[in-house]
Design an enzyme around this catalytic site. Structure first.
Site, short mmCIF file in Angstrom:
data_model
loop_
_atom_site.label_atom_id
_atom_site.label_comp_id
_atom_site.label_asym_id
_atom_site.label_seq_id
_atom_site.Cartn_x
_atom_site.Cartn_y
_atom_site.Cartn_z
N ASP A 130 -50.23 -0.71 9.57
CA ASP A 130 -49.52 -0.04 8.48
C ASP A 130 -50.30 1.20 8.07
O ASP A 130 -51.52 1.27 8.25
CB ASP A 130 -49.42 -0.96 7.26
CG ASP A 130 -48.35 -2.03 7.42
OD1 ASP A 130 -47.55 -1.95 8.37
OD2 ASP A 130 -48.32 -2.95 6.57
N MET A 131 -49.60 2.18 7.47
CA MET A 131 -50.31 3.35 6.95
C MET A 131 -50.42 3.23 5.43
O MET A 131 -49.45 2.88 4.76
CB MET A 131 -49.56 4.63 7.33
CG MET A 131 -50.32 5.89 6.99
SD MET A 131 -51.96 6.01 7.78
CE MET A 131 -51.53 6.65 9.39
N ARG A 180 -44.15 3.59 14.18
CA ARG A 180 -43.10 3.24 13.20
C ARG A 180 -43.06 4.41 12.22
O ARG A 180 -44.08 4.76 11.62
CB ARG A 180 -43.44 1.97 12.43
CG ARG A 180 -42.45 1.71 11.29
CD ARG A 180 -43.02 0.79 10.22
NE ARG A 180 -43.23 -0.55 10.69
CZ ARG A 180 -44.18 -1.35 10.19
NH1 ARG A 180 -44.98 -0.93 9.22
NH2 ARG A 180 -44.32 -2.57 10.66
N GLY A 184 -42.83 6.90 3.46
CA GLY A 184 -44.12 6.87 2.77
C GLY A 184 -43.94 6.31 1.38
O GLY A 184 -43.00 6.68 0.67
N ALA A 185 -44.84 5.42 0.97
CA ALA A 185 -44.62 4.66 -0.26
C ALA A 185 -45.68 4.86 -1.35
O ALA A 185 -45.64 4.20 -2.37
CB ALA A 185 -44.56 3.16 0.09
N HIS A 223 -34.04 2.63 5.00
CA HIS A 223 -32.77 2.07 4.52
C HIS A 223 -31.81 3.20 4.16
O HIS A 223 -30.71 2.96 3.70
CB HIS A 223 -33.01 1.21 3.27
CG HIS A 223 -34.18 0.30 3.42
ND1 HIS A 223 -35.45 0.64 3.01
CD2 HIS A 223 -34.27 -0.93 3.97
CE1 HIS A 223 -36.29 -0.33 3.30
NE2 HIS A 223 -35.60 -1.30 3.89
N ARG A 284 -44.71 -1.42 -5.46
CA ARG A 284 -44.28 -0.26 -4.66
C ARG A 284 -42.77 -0.32 -4.42
O ARG A 284 -42.09 0.69 -4.41
CB ARG A 284 -45.03 -0.21 -3.33
CG ARG A 284 -46.46 0.29 -3.46
CD ARG A 284 -47.01 0.80 -2.14
NE ARG A 284 -47.15 -0.25 -1.15
CZ ARG A 284 -48.18 -1.09 -1.08
NH1 ARG A 284 -49.16 -1.00 -1.94
NH2 ARG A 284 -48.23 -2.02 -0.14
P1 FDA Z 1 -34.95 5.61 0.16
O1 FDA Z 1 -36.14 5.27 -0.62
O2 FDA Z 1 -34.36 6.94 0.05
O3 FDA Z 1 -33.91 4.47 0.10
C1 FDA Z 1 -32.61 4.58 0.65
C2 FDA Z 1 -31.75 3.45 0.10
O4 FDA Z 1 -32.29 2.19 0.47
C3 FDA Z 1 -31.68 3.39 -1.42
O5 FDA Z 1 -30.69 4.26 -1.91
C4 FDA Z 1 -31.37 1.93 -1.64
O6 FDA Z 1 -30.01 1.67 -1.38
C5 FDA Z 1 -32.18 1.25 -0.59
N1 FDA Z 1 -33.54 0.92 -1.07
C6 FDA Z 1 -34.68 1.55 -0.77
N2 FDA Z 1 -35.74 0.94 -1.36
C7 FDA Z 1 -35.24 -0.08 -2.06
C8 FDA Z 1 -35.81 -1.07 -2.88
N3 FDA Z 1 -37.12 -1.14 -3.08
N4 FDA Z 1 -34.98 -2.01 -3.46
C9 FDA Z 1 -33.65 -1.96 -3.23
N5 FDA Z 1 -33.06 -1.03 -2.46
C10 FDA Z 1 -33.82 -0.10 -1.89
N6 FDA Z 1 -44.61 2.82 3.68
C11 FDA Z 1 -45.92 3.20 3.85
O7 FDA Z 1 -46.39 4.07 3.12
N7 FDA Z 1 -46.67 2.60 4.82
C12 FDA Z 1 -46.18 1.66 5.66
O8 FDA Z 1 -46.90 1.17 6.53
C13 FDA Z 1 -44.82 1.28 5.50
N8 FDA Z 1 -44.25 0.32 6.31
C14 FDA Z 1 -42.89 0.11 6.24
C15 FDA Z 1 -42.27 -0.75 7.15
C16 FDA Z 1 -40.89 -0.87 7.15
C17 FDA Z 1 -40.24 -1.77 8.16
C18 FDA Z 1 -40.10 -0.15 6.20
C19 FDA Z 1 -38.61 -0.25 6.20
C20 FDA Z 1 -40.71 0.63 5.27
C21 FDA Z 1 -42.09 0.77 5.25
N9 FDA Z 1 -42.72 1.56 4.30
C22 FDA Z 1 -44.05 1.88 4.48
C23 FDA Z 1 -41.99 1.97 3.08
C24 FDA Z 1 -41.37 3.36 3.23
O9 FDA Z 1 -42.37 4.33 3.29
C25 FDA Z 1 -40.42 3.69 2.06
O10 FDA Z 1 -41.16 3.67 0.86
C26 FDA Z 1 -39.25 2.73 1.92
O11 FDA Z 1 -38.75 2.35 3.17
C27 FDA Z 1 -38.09 3.41 1.16
O12 FDA Z 1 -37.66 4.55 1.84
P2 FDA Z 1 -36.24 4.64 2.62
O13 FDA Z 1 -36.46 5.40 3.89
O14 FDA Z 1 -35.69 3.30 2.79
O15 FDA Z 1 -35.35 5.60 1.77
#
Ligand code: FDA
Length: 303
Positions: A130-131, A180, A184-185, A223, A284
């Site tokens: 993971d990052m 992957r 970014g979170a 998502h 997060r």
């Molecule tokens: P966005 O945040 O724009 O969400 C799009 C839509 O998805 C929203 O409108 C909503 O419908 C739904 N959604 C998103 N988050 C939700 C929530 N918490 N609850 C309910 N609905 C929600 N980050 C990181 O920094 N290091 C890492 O190693 C990883 N690893 C990782 C693995 C996997 C498999 C995923 C899917 C994600 C990560 N992440 C991560 C997290 C990533 O960086 C990011 O913060 C989240 O995926 C949310 O971004 P989206 O691309 O989903 O878009």
């Protein structure tokens, strides 16, 4: 306003103590976390794989403060691999290098990671790094590069909000590594990361093209329907076979969409976190979608 506060609280030990003392908080966190025990996660794995989905298990943990903490986390991962083998379940694992001693230096992290990769390789399991926050990006890429010299069952995560990601992806593509891609979170300053949603989405799409055309079995982890649609468009445009990449989503988010994509013939992997240290991960997830706070408080006070 709420988002930075939630990011701040995710690192606060006082807030953590407060939330953990609310027994109902644990129940609410179950929306995103499979449970506290590996058995809980394996149960969820059984259900998801039964639906045709794939799984990545993540044992939630804190930064290792001392070498001995990193040693303990490594032993926990080795035990986890052994139990996965015994269960006969099919999944891969994700881990964070700070759990394996990144704060004690790259050599410590490489040594612990190598033990895990060796054991995982012997039972055919892939391990994804993971990052974490930008403080660790350079080290994480370097540890991945070194691990990749000896192991092919290791992949890394790249975050689209980081300005440096294009060149990191170019390097990893050259090494034949699997990425992957996610948005970014963590809360990052403008000097290192794009801040606005359109900028992050644009970067995500740019990097997605790069990986789909030049990468090695990339995982598009989002998502966001805009990102998913753009990926599907790229697949059609360039005739990319569904076995050349996968979609990934988090446990508990857009479950219906996960199944729909699978029905369309795409590989979909669900990231399933478990463990007693679920607090920072949960915060997060709340920060990503502050609307979830309403859900959180409603559930807390309904009891
Ligand atoms: P966005 O945040 O724009 O969400 C799009 C839509 O998805 C929203 O409108 C909503 O419908 C739904 N959604 C998103 N988050 C939700 C929530 N918490 N609850 C309910 N609905 C929600 N980050 C990181 O920094 N290091 C890492 O190693 C990883 N690893 C990782 C693995 C996997 C498999 C995923 C899917 C994600 C990560 N992440 C991560 C997290 C990533 O960086 C990011 O913060 C989240 O995926 C949310 O971004 P989206 O691309 O989903 O878009």
């Amino acid at each position: 306003m709420i988002r930075p506060l939630l990011h701040f609280l995710s690192g606060s030990s006082l807030a953590k103590k407060f939330v953990l003392n609310f027994p109902l908080a644990k129940r609410v966190a179950r929306r995103y976390v499979a449970g506290e025990r590996l058995e809980d996660a394996l149960e969820v794995t059984r259900t998801l794989t039964g639906q045709g989905l794939r799984v990545a298990l993540d044992l939630l943990g804190e930064n290792a403060v001392h070498k001995s903490d990193a040693e303990k986390a490594t032993t926990d991962y080795l035990a986890m691999l052994e139990k996965i083998r015994e269960s006969g379940q099919s999944c891969y694992v994700s881990l964070k290098l700070t759990q394996l001693g990144l704060d004690q230096g790259n050599d410590v992290a490489v040594a612990n990671l190598s033990r895990i990769l060796e054991a995982a390789k012997s039972i055919g399991i892939f391990v994804r790094i993971d990052m974490e926050g930008s403080k660790y990006t350079e080290q994480t890429v370097e540890v991945f590069r070194r691990a990749r010299e000896s192991f092919d069952n290791v992949g890394i995560v790249i975050q689209a909000y980081m300005r440096r990601s294009k060149s990191d992806i170019a390097l990893i593509n050259r090494l034949g590594g699997q990425v992957r891609l996610c948005k970014g979170a963590y809360a990052e300053p403008p000097s290192v990361a794009y801040q606005s949603r359109p900028e992050v989405t644009r970067s995500m799409k740019d990097l997605m093209y790069d990986l789909m055309l030049n990468g090695h079995y990339p995982a598009i982890a989002s998502h966001d329907e805009e990102v998913i649609q753009e990926t599907l468009k790229t697949v059609k445009e360039y005739g990319i076979s569904p076995d050349k990449f996968e979609f990934q989503m988090l446990y508990g988010i857009r479950r219906e969409r996960q199944l729909e994509l699978r029905k369309l013939g795409y590989n979909v992997r669900v990231y399933v976190p478990f463990g007693s240290d679920w607090y920072p991960y949960f915060m997060r997830r709340l920060a990503e979608r502050p609307a979830n706070l309403v859900f959180f408080f409603t559930a807390l006070f309904r009891g």
